[in-house]
Design a protein around this motif. Structure first.
Motif, PDB file in Angstrom:
ATOM      1  N   THR A 194       0.291  -1.022   0.234  1.00 46.82           N
ATOM      2  CA  THR A 194       0.015   0.146  -0.273  1.00 46.82           C
ATOM      3  C   THR A 194       0.917   1.172  -0.373  1.00 46.82           C
ATOM      4  N   ALA A 195       1.931   0.946   1.273  1.00 44.35           N
ATOM      5  CA  ALA A 195       2.611   2.707   0.945  1.00 44.35           C
ATOM      6  C   ALA A 195       3.462   2.166  -0.121  1.00 44.35           C
ATOM      7  N   ALA A 196       3.387   1.477  -1.136  1.00 49.37           N
ATOM      8  CA  ALA A 196       4.680   1.428  -2.525  1.00 49.37           C
ATOM      9  C   ALA A 196       3.368   2.838  -3.493  1.00 49.37           C
ATOM     10  N   LEU A 197       2.159   2.599  -3.248  1.00 44.81           N
ATOM     11  CA  LEU A 197       1.954   3.780  -4.349  1.00 44.81           C
ATOM     12  C   LEU A 197       1.627   5.058  -4.095  1.00 44.81           C
ATOM     13  N   LEU A 198       2.221   5.305  -2.946  1.00 46.43           N
ATOM     14  CA  LEU A 198       2.946   6.734  -3.192  1.00 46.43           C
ATOM     15  C   LEU A 198       3.783   6.788  -4.686  1.00 46.43           C
ATOM     16  N   SER A 199       3.487   8.172  -5.324  1.00 44.06           N
ATOM     17  CA  SER A 199       4.045   8.646  -5.911  1.00 44.06           C
ATOM     18  C   SER A 199       5.439   9.229  -5.865  1.00 44.06           C
ATOM     19  N   HIS A 200       5.984   9.310  -6.448  1.00 45.92           N
ATOM     20  CA  HIS A 200       7.536  10.341  -5.920  1.00 45.92           C
ATOM     21  C   HIS A 200       7.040  12.080  -7.251  1.00 45.92           C
ATOM     22  N   ASP A 201       7.794  12.370  -5.908  1.00 47.19           N
ATOM     23  CA  ASP A 201       7.987  14.548  -6.247  1.00 47.19           C
ATOM     24  C   ASP A 201       8.912  14.531  -5.272  1.00 47.19           C
ATOM     25  N   CYS A 202      10.285  15.580  -6.155  1.00 48.54           N
ATOM     26  CA  CYS A 202      11.456  16.154  -5.479  1.00 48.54           C
ATOM     27  C   CYS A 202      10.870  16.974  -3.965  1.00 48.54           C
ATOM     28  N   VAL A 203       9.682  17.264  -4.078  1.00 47.66           N
ATOM     29  CA  VAL A 203       9.152  17.882  -2.733  1.00 47.66           C
ATOM     30  C   VAL A 203       7.991  17.202  -2.550  1.00 47.66           C
ATOM     31  N   SER A 204       8.269  16.281  -1.517  1.00 49.55           N
ATOM     32  CA  SER A 204       7.573  15.602  -0.152  1.00 49.55           C
ATOM     33  C   SER A 204       6.160  16.586   0.153  1.00 49.55           C
ATOM     34  N   ARG A 217       5.071   4.034   8.893  1.00 47.12           N
ATOM     35  CA  ARG A 217       3.760   5.495   9.603  1.00 47.12           C
ATOM     36  C   ARG A 217       3.466   5.798   8.193  1.00 47.12           C
ATOM     37  N   ILE A 218       2.870   6.992   7.392  1.00 42.68           N
ATOM     38  CA  ILE A 218       2.956   7.819   6.357  1.00 42.68           C
ATOM     39  C   ILE A 218       2.624   8.543   7.166  1.00 42.68           C
ATOM     40  N   TYR A 219       2.597   9.780   7.652  1.00 41.78           N
ATOM     41  CA  TYR A 219       2.157  11.102   8.156  1.00 41.78           C
ATOM     42  C   TYR A 219       1.693  12.355   6.461  1.00 41.78           C
ATOM     43  N   SER A 220       1.447  12.615   6.532  1.00 36.49           N
ATOM     44  CA  SER A 220       0.897  14.239   5.824  1.00 36.49           C
ATOM     45  C   SER A 220       1.774  15.287   6.189  1.00 36.49           C
ATOM     46  N   SER A 221       2.686  15.465   5.697  1.00 40.66           N
ATOM     47  CA  SER A 221       4.015  16.351   6.283  1.00 40.66           C
ATOM     48  C   SER A 221       3.142  18.558   6.354  1.00 40.66           C
ATOM     49  N   VAL A 222       2.437  18.323   5.205  1.00 42.83           N
ATOM     50  CA  VAL A 222       2.202  19.619   5.452  1.00 42.83           C
ATOM     51  C   VAL A 222       0.631  19.468   5.143  1.00 42.83           C
ATOM     52  N   ASP A 223      -0.630  20.490   5.401  1.00 44.65           N
ATOM     53  CA  ASP A 223      -2.090  20.295   4.586  1.00 44.65           C
ATOM     54  C   ASP A 223      -1.758  19.852   3.371  1.00 44.65           C
ATOM     55  N   ILE A 224      -2.455  19.283   3.252  1.00 44.27           N
ATOM     56  CA  ILE A 224      -2.907  18.723   2.106  1.00 44.27           C
ATOM     57  C   ILE A 224      -4.694  18.667   1.432  1.00 44.27           C
ATOM     58  N   ALA A 225      -4.747  19.825   0.426  1.00 42.35           N
ATOM     59  CA  ALA A 225      -5.972  19.468  -0.028  1.00 42.35           C
ATOM     60  C   ALA A 225      -6.710  18.116  -0.830  1.00 42.35           C
ATOM     61  N   GLU A 226      -8.452  18.198  -0.416  1.00 46.10           N
ATOM     62  CA  GLU A 226      -9.146  16.834  -1.287  1.00 46.10           C
ATOM     63  C   GLU A 226      -8.520  16.555  -2.457  1.00 46.10           C
ATOM     64  N   GLY A 227      -8.121  15.592  -2.649  1.00 48.30           N
ATOM     65  CA  GLY A 227      -8.068  15.381  -4.992  1.00 48.30           C
ATOM     66  C   GLY A 227      -6.788  15.509  -4.979  1.00 48.30           C
ATOM     67  N   ASP A 228      -5.796  15.959  -4.085  1.00 54.40           N
ATOM     68  CA  ASP A 228      -4.359  16.141  -5.009  1.00 54.40           C
ATOM     69  C   ASP A 228      -3.941  14.570  -4.220  1.00 54.40           C
ATOM     70  N   PRO A 229      -2.444  15.205  -5.252  1.00 52.28           N
ATOM     71  CA  PRO A 229      -1.718  13.775  -5.130  1.00 52.28           C
ATOM     72  C   PRO A 229      -1.009  13.480  -3.887  1.00 52.28           C
ATOM     73  N   ILE A 230      -0.823  12.061  -3.664  1.00 53.28           N
ATOM     74  CA  ILE A 230      -0.503  11.874  -1.961  1.00 53.28           C
ATOM     75  C   ILE A 230       1.372  11.547  -2.488  1.00 53.28           C
ATOM     76  N   TRP A 231       2.488  12.322  -2.449  1.00 52.04           N
ATOM     77  CA  TRP A 231       4.052  12.574  -2.345  1.00 52.04           C
ATOM     78  C   TRP A 231       4.626  11.997  -1.990  1.00 52.04           C
ATOM     79  N   ASN A 232       6.022  11.062  -2.185  1.00 52.60           N
ATOM     80  CA  ASN A 232       6.667  10.924  -1.483  1.00 52.60           C
ATOM     81  C   ASN A 232       8.129  10.784  -1.917  1.00 52.60           C
ATOM     82  N   ASN A 233       8.949  11.424  -1.585  1.00 48.49           N
ATOM     83  CA  ASN A 233      10.654  11.599  -2.306  1.00 48.49           C
ATOM     84  C   ASN A 233      11.597  10.530  -2.142  1.00 48.49           C
ATOM     85  N   TYR A 234      11.388  10.009  -3.175  1.00 54.22           N
ATOM     86  CA  TYR A 234      12.274   8.281  -3.018  1.00 54.22           C
ATOM     87  C   TYR A 234      14.097   8.843  -3.316  1.00 54.22           C
ATOM     88  N   THR A 235      14.154  10.088  -3.524  1.00 53.99           N
ATOM     89  CA  THR A 235      15.266  10.375  -3.492  1.00 53.99           C
ATOM     90  C   THR A 235      16.043  10.884  -2.179  1.00 53.99           C
TER      91      THR A 235
END
Length: 475
Positions: A194-204, A217-235
């Motif tokens: 499930t966690a692997a579904l997170l797409s990449h962005d260099c600013v997570s 455990r995956i937390y939102s690091s900032v406020d995220i608006a409904e419908g916005d992608p959930i990003w993780n930085n894999y670098t």
């Protein structure tokens, strides 16, 4: 629990990136989005021999299967795996002599376990990029270190070779680092579908922590608006664009086009920019649309290959263990590259670690060392706040170094009467603000990790700061 918390996320599909996650509702900074146990966990390629239960140094063999390396504190490992190995009739040193097979072998074992059929189904839905990997060095490496050993002992047949290569691809592309007590010495990776579904962005916009049970455990690091992608930085966040893109191409098989990668200034941080040699104030930056390096002031095209080769050979390929050598290289390349260049920032981090060690071993740290630590933190923190906005492990650690040095230097200056009591109180109040911010970030870290220990220390130091403020205000 391997599902999204309270329906906070949901999957979406795109022709460009396939399945990915979006916010199912407005999310607040610090919201827990997912808690997931790994379906497969094991050592990275080239790992040292370790216990297959806790991943500490191995010192004995499992008494039942007589194959699995264990440590003195572990008497047995997973029952199904143990039974599988016991019935496999393998040479007694097979796992010890071929330790790289462990994690792919666990994919095979998972496929044989009827109680884990759903987990195996999830694994097989994950991307392996086999078509891109076939014929490459990594494909050949797996043939030699995984396929051949498994075939030699008849654990797989010829018609299963591509399947095992797919397992290897899934592991290489999708696993997360699992931080254990011995991670620095024996790196471990876990597969979290499930966690692997997170797409990449260099600013997570997420923050990841792994606890002592290996749960992610995956937390939102900032406020995220409904419908916005959930990003993780894999670098690595503090790497330059070229380095990040190379890492992503080699490990994830895509060319990143996030807003940071497409911005020649890297969102104003200039982590990859180089001082122009032809004009006084210009910065040489890579412009993807032009496929060339150009100065943003004089517009001259540049060839930076020789300079970067020199910088890498001096900074990355040599042992730099002394403060004078680091200070000399920082001064040199702050001029040749720029003070915010990722190679210079890397040296500043190394210098901060050395100075921290000096402070830890001295009853009264020298004021010059404290001043230099404060200066380094003030140079690094603005970059971190841009490339890792919100909750950030790196920012939390940098803030800890910052406020701690501020407090020690302030107390020293007050004792030496270099500053007035009121000036000292004002400075301690400033330090208290940074201490609270650091603690807010570090409290997300599991208690067993180094950052978890740092959070405990930050809590004690925050209490001490407040006590000193009250004490000095009474004088």
């Amino acid at each position: 629990m391997n599902e999204f918390e309270n329906g906070k996320c949901k999957t979406a599909v795109s022709d460009e990136i396939g399945r990915y996650l979006i916010a199912a509702k407005n999310l607040k900074q610090g919201d827990l989005l997912l808690c997931e146990q790994p379906v497969i966990i094991g050592p990275y390629w080239g790992s040292k021999l370790c216990c297959l239960t806790c991943y500490k140094r191995s010192s004995k063999i499992c008494k039942k299967c007589k194959l699995a390396p264990l440590c003195y504190g572990c008497d047995a490992h997973d029952d199904f795996e143990c039974n599988f190995l016991a019935l496999a009739q393998l040479p007694k040193n097979f796992l010890i002599d071929n330790f790289d097979v462990i994690t792919p072998l666990r994919c095979i074992i998972l496929s044989k376990n009827p109680c884990k059929a759903e987990c195996y189904k999830q694994v097989m839905q994950m991307e392996s990029h086999c078509s891109l990997r076939r014929g490459t060095k990594i494909w050949a490496l797996h043939e030699s270190c995984v396929i051949k050993p498994l075939m030699d002992v008849a654990l797989i047949r010829e018609q299963e070779v591509d399947l095992v290569q797919k397992y290897c691809g899934i592991l290489d592309v999708n696993t997360f680092e699992v931080r254990t007590e011995s991670f620095e010495e024996i790196p471990i990776r876990g597969l979290y579908p499930t966690a692997a579904l997170l797409s990449h962005d260099c600013v997570s916009n997420t923050f990841i922590a792994l606890d002592s049970t290996k749960s992610i455990r995956i937390y939102s690091s900032v406020d995220i608006a409904e419908g916005d992608p959930i990003w993780n930085n894999y670098t690595h966040a503090l790497s330059g664009t070229e380095v990040r893109r190379q890492h992503l191409m080699e490990g994830k098989y895509f060319h990143c086009k996030c807003r940071r990668c497409l911005d020649p200034t890297e969102l104003g941080t200039n982590l990859s920019s180089i001082q122009c040699s032809d004009c006084e104030n210009g910065m040489t930056m890579f412009h993807e649309s032009l496929n060339k390096w150009k100065c943003n002031s004089c517009n001259n095209d540049k060839d930076i290959d020789d300079l970067m080769s020199l910088a890498r050979s001096e900074i990355l390929e040599q042992e730099i263990g002394s403060v004078p050598m680091l200070e000399q290289l920082i001064a040199k390349y702050s001029k040749l590259l720029n003070p915010n260049h990722y190679l210079v920032v890397d040296m500043k981090q190394k210098l901060t670690a050395i100075l921290r060690s000096f402070c830890d071993h001295e009853p009264t740290p020298q004021p010059k060392i404290l001043q230099r630590k404060i200066m380094l933190c003030e140079e690094i923190l603005p970059i971190l706040r841009v490339i890792q906005p919100g909750i950030s492990r790196l920012t939390g650690i940098a803030l800890y170094e910052y406020f701690n040095s501020m407090v020690e230097l302030t107390i020293y200056n007050m004792n030496e009467k270099n500053i007035s009591i009121q000036e000292g109180v004002d400075e301690l109040v400033r330090a208290e603000t940074f201490a609270k911010e650091s603690l807010k970030m570090l409290l997300y870290e599991p208690k067993s990790t180094p950052e978890g220990h740092l959070a405990k220390s930050a809590m004690l130091k925050l209490k001490s700061i407040r006590e000193n403020i009250c004490l000095f205000r009474k004088l």
